[in-house]
Design an enzyme around this catalytic site. Structure first.
Site, PDB file in Angstrom:
ATOM      1  N   HIS A  88     -30.196  18.621 -10.805  1.00  0.00           N
ATOM      2  CA  HIS A  88     -30.294  19.463 -10.246  1.00  0.00           C
ATOM      3  C   HIS A  88     -30.979  19.400  -9.098  1.00  0.00           C
ATOM      4  CE1 HIS A  88     -31.695  24.220  -9.260  1.00  0.00           C
ATOM      5  NE2 HIS A  88     -32.308  23.336  -9.241  1.00  0.00           N
ATOM      6  N   GLY A 133       6.458  25.814   3.086  1.00  0.00           N
ATOM      7  CA  GLY A 133       5.863  24.998   1.509  1.00  0.00           C
ATOM      8  C   GLY A 133       4.425  25.067   1.548  1.00  0.00           C
ATOM      9  N   GLY A 179       2.481  24.009  -1.380  1.00  0.00           N
ATOM     10  CA  GLY A 179       1.700  23.008  -2.306  1.00  0.00           C
ATOM     11  C   GLY A 179       0.930  22.293  -1.274  1.00  0.00           C
ATOM     12  N   GLY A 193       0.406  -0.866  -0.225  1.00  0.00           N
ATOM     13  CA  GLY A 193       0.202   0.092   0.046  1.00  0.00           C
ATOM     14  C   GLY A 193       1.062   1.520  -0.086  1.00  0.00           C
ATOM     15  N   ARG A 229       9.218  16.429  -2.313  1.00  0.00           N
ATOM     16  CA  ARG A 229       8.879  14.055  -1.795  1.00  0.00           C
ATOM     17  C   ARG A 229      10.468  13.648  -2.899  1.00  0.00           C
ATOM     18  NH1 ARG A 229       6.613  11.584   1.320  1.00  0.00           N
ATOM     19  NH2 ARG A 229       6.605  10.146   0.515  1.00  0.00           N
TER      20      ARG A 229
END
Ligand SMILES: Cc1cc2nc3c(=O)[nH]c(=O)nc-3n(C[C@H](O)[C@H](O)[C@H](O)COP(=O)(O)OP(=O)(O)OC[C@H]3O[C@@H](n4cnc5c(N)ncnc54)[C@H](O)[C@@H]3O)c2cc1C
Length: 458
Positions: free
Chosen positions: A435, A175, A177, A40, A263
Site C-alpha cells: 500500500h 483500424g 486494434g 532484433g 499484420r
C-alpha cells in the site's frame, strides 16, 4: 558455393529467431542465425520499443499539460519531434548494441543476407548453403493493407509513421486494434486531431467488451474521435492531404491516413511451400511442439497463427531450443499469454473474456467482479480512472483478468501468474499487496471476489 552444417539453422533474427539462437547456444548446440536486416527485428526497430518510447514522450506531454492540477507551474510549449525521435533512437541503439554483443558472445554464427529454403533442411544465403539437423523459421510479419489501398505518400503504415519528423495536425487511423489505438493515443497527446475508423462495433475488439467500452469513454473524454461499425470505401490524396470515404458516403479529411488493419505473415517467396511445409493463408502451420509438417523444421513468432506479440515469439524460440536439446519443455498455453495495449489509459489482460468464459463454461458457472480504480489510492494520486475485472469458475480458479487504467500494464505480471497457476480468489486474497500501489487493486478485487471486500462494496 560453400556448404555449412549446424545443429540448428534459424531464418530470421527477430524476437522468435534470436531467442531460439541464444537458448540453443546456451544448451550447447551449434547455431547459424540468418538475418537480412538488423538483429532484433520488428519489435526492436519498428514495433514495441519505438512505439513505447513515443508513448512515454506522449505521457510526459500530458503531464506537462495537466501540471497545474497537481499544483506544479509548468506548461507544454510544444513537441520537438526530431528530439523525440533522437530520444527513441538512443534507446534502440543501446538495446541493439546490447543484443549484438550478446549474440556475438555466444557460439552463434550470424549470417547477413536474405535466406531461402532450398531443401527440407537447408537455407541458401548469397549462394552458400546452410544445412541444419533442424531448421527454425522465424521470418516475422509485415503491415497489411486493404485490397486497392496502396501505401504511398500520405497513406502510411506504422513503419512510415515511426519515421515522421513532424506531428500531423490532423490524422485518420484506419483500424481500432492495438497499433491503431496506440498511435491515436500518441498523436492526440502530441496535439494532433485524430479520428479512428473501425469496421467492428468497438475499439480494441479482441478485449473484453467492458474494456472496449471503457476505452471508448476515455477516448471520448480525451477528444479522440472514432467511428466504429463503419466500412472504409476509399481514399484520395492531394498535395496537402487525404480525403477518406466510407461506404455510407461520409467523408473525413486529414493530413495523413495511417493504415493499421493488422499484420500478415512474412513468408512469400522463401521456399516454404515449395519444400512441402503446410501453410494456411501464408501462415506456417505447426503442432503444439511448434514443429511444422516437415519433421525437424520448426516455426516461431508472427508466422505461426495466434497472437502476434514479441513475448510469445521469445517464449516459442526458447521452447524450440529446449525441445531440440531434448529437455521436453511444457507446451505453451496460448490462452495464458498476457496482452498489453499501451495507449492512455493502458489495457492489460490475460485469460478468457467474459463472453468467452460464458461460452466455454456456461454463464451460470462463472462469477465476475469489477473493482473500480476509484477505490485505489495510488490510482487516485495518478488521476486515472478504470477497473480490474476478474472472472472465475464458480468454486474454481480465476480464468480471466482484464484491466484498464493508466499504467495497469505493469500489473499484468501478477495477473498472469494468477491465471496460469490457476489460483483461487481465496488464495490471492490471503497474499499481502503493498500500500499504496495500483497492485493493491488486484488484491482488493480478489478480496471482493472471495467474498470479503475491504475498500469496495460486495
Ligand atoms: C507498431 C508495432 C508495435 C508493436 N508493439 C508491440 C508491443 O508493445 N508488445 C509486443 O509484444 N509486440 C508488439 N508488436 C509485435 C512484435 O513486434 C512482433 O510480434 C514480433 O516482432 C514478432 O517477432 P518475430 O520474430 O516473429 O518477427 P520479426 O520481429 O518481424 O523478425 C523477423 C526477422 O526476420 C528477418 N527476415 C525475414 N525474412 C527473412 C529472410 N528471408 N532472410 C533473412 N532474414 C529474414 C527480418 O528482417 C526480421 O528481422 C508490435 C508490432 C508493431 C508493428
Amino acid at each position: 558455393m560453400a556448404e555449412h552444417n549446424f545443429d540448428v539453422v534459424i531464418l530470421g533474427g527477430g524476437s522468435g529467431g534470436y531467442a531460439a539462437a541464444l537458448r540453443s547456444a546456451q544448451l550447447g548446440l551449434s547455431v547459424a542465425l540468418i538475418e537480412r536486416d538488423k538483429l532484433g527485428g520488428t519489435c526492436l526497430h519498428r514495433g514495441c520499443i519505438p512505439t513505447k518510447a513515443l508513448l512515454h514522450s506522449a505521457e510526459v506531454a500530458d503531464v506537462a499539460r495537466e501540471a497545474a492540477s497537481y499544483g506544479v507551474q509548468a506548461s507544454l510549449q510544444g513537441i520537438d519531434m526530431p528530439a523525440v525521435n533522437k530520444y527513441r533512437d538512443g534507446i534502440i541503439d543501446r538495446l541493439f548494441k546490447g543484443l549484438t554483443g550478446l549474440v556475438s558472445s555466444k557460439a552463434i554464427t550470424l549470417v547477413a543476407g536474405e535466406g531461402k529454403m532450398t531443401g527440407p533442411k537447408s537455407i541458401t544465403v548469397n549462394g552458400d548453403v546452410y544445412t541444419g539437423k533442424n531448421l527454425v523459421l522465424a521470418t516475422g510479419s509485415f503491415s497489411k493493407t486493404l485490397p486497392g489501398l496502396d501505401i504511398a505518400g500520405r497513406v502510411i503504415t506504422s513503419d512510415q509513421a515511426l519515421q515522421l519528423d513532424f506531428v500531423p495536425t490532423k490524422a485518420i487511423v484506419l483500424g481500432g486494434g492495438v497499433i491503431g489505438v496506440e498511435f491515436a493515443s500518441i498523436w492526440k497527446s502530441f496535439g494532433c486531431d485524430v479520428t479512428i475508423i473501425e469496421g467492428l462495433p468497438n475499439l480494441v475488439p479482441n478485449e473484453d467488451p467492458a474494456v472496449s467500452k471503457a476505452l471508448e469513454r476515455a477516448y471520448r473524454k480525451r477528444g479522440i474521435n472514432f467511428k466504429t461499425g463503419v466500412r472504409f470505401s476509399g481514399v484520395q490524396q492531394s498535395a496537402t492531404g487525404v480525403v477518406v470515404t466510407l461506404e455510407s458516403g461520409e467523408t473525413f479529411d486529414a493530413e495523413l491516413l495511417l493504415v493499421a488493419v493488422g499484420r500478415g505473415p512474412n513468408t512469400a517467396g522463401f521456399g516454404y511451400e515449395e519444400n512441402g511445409i503446410k501453410m494456411d493463408r501464408g501462415y506456417v502451420l505447426t503442432n503444439e511442439r511448434l514443429e511444422t509438417s516437415i519433421p525437424g523444421v520448426y516455426a516461431a513468432g508472427d508466422i505461426v497463427p495466434g497472437l502476434q506479440l514479441a513475448h510469445r515469439g521469445f517464449q516459442q524460440g526458447i521452447f524450440i531450443a529446449e525441445e531440440l536439446a531434448g529437455l521436453k519443455p511444457v507446451a505453451i498455453d496460448e490462452l495464458g499469454i498476457p496482452k498489453v495495449t499501451y495507449c492512455e489509459p493502458e489495457i492489460a489482460s490475460v485469460g478468457l473474456s467474459e463472453p468467452k468464459a460464458a461460452e466455454k463454461y456456461g454463464a451460470e458457472n462463472i462469477s465476475v467482479y469489477e473493482y473500480n480504480l476509484g477505490g485505489n489510492g495510488k490510482s487516485q494520486i495518478l488521476g486515472t480512472a478504470g477497473f480490474i475485472k476478474l472472472i472465475r469458475k464458480n468454486n474454481g480458479p480465476v480464468i480471466g483478468i482484464h484491466m484498464i487504467g493508466s499504467r495497469v500494464g505493469e500489473q499484468v505480471g501478477e495477473a498472469q501468474l494468477i491465471v496460469n497457476w490457476e489460483a483461487f480468489p481465496e488464495e490471492v486474497a490471503s497474499l499481502v499487496h503493498a500500500h499504496p500501489t495500483q497492485n493493491e487493486a488486484l488484491g482488493e478485487a480478489h478480496l471482493a471476489l472471495a467474498g470479503k471486500p475491504l475498500h469496495a462494496h460486495a
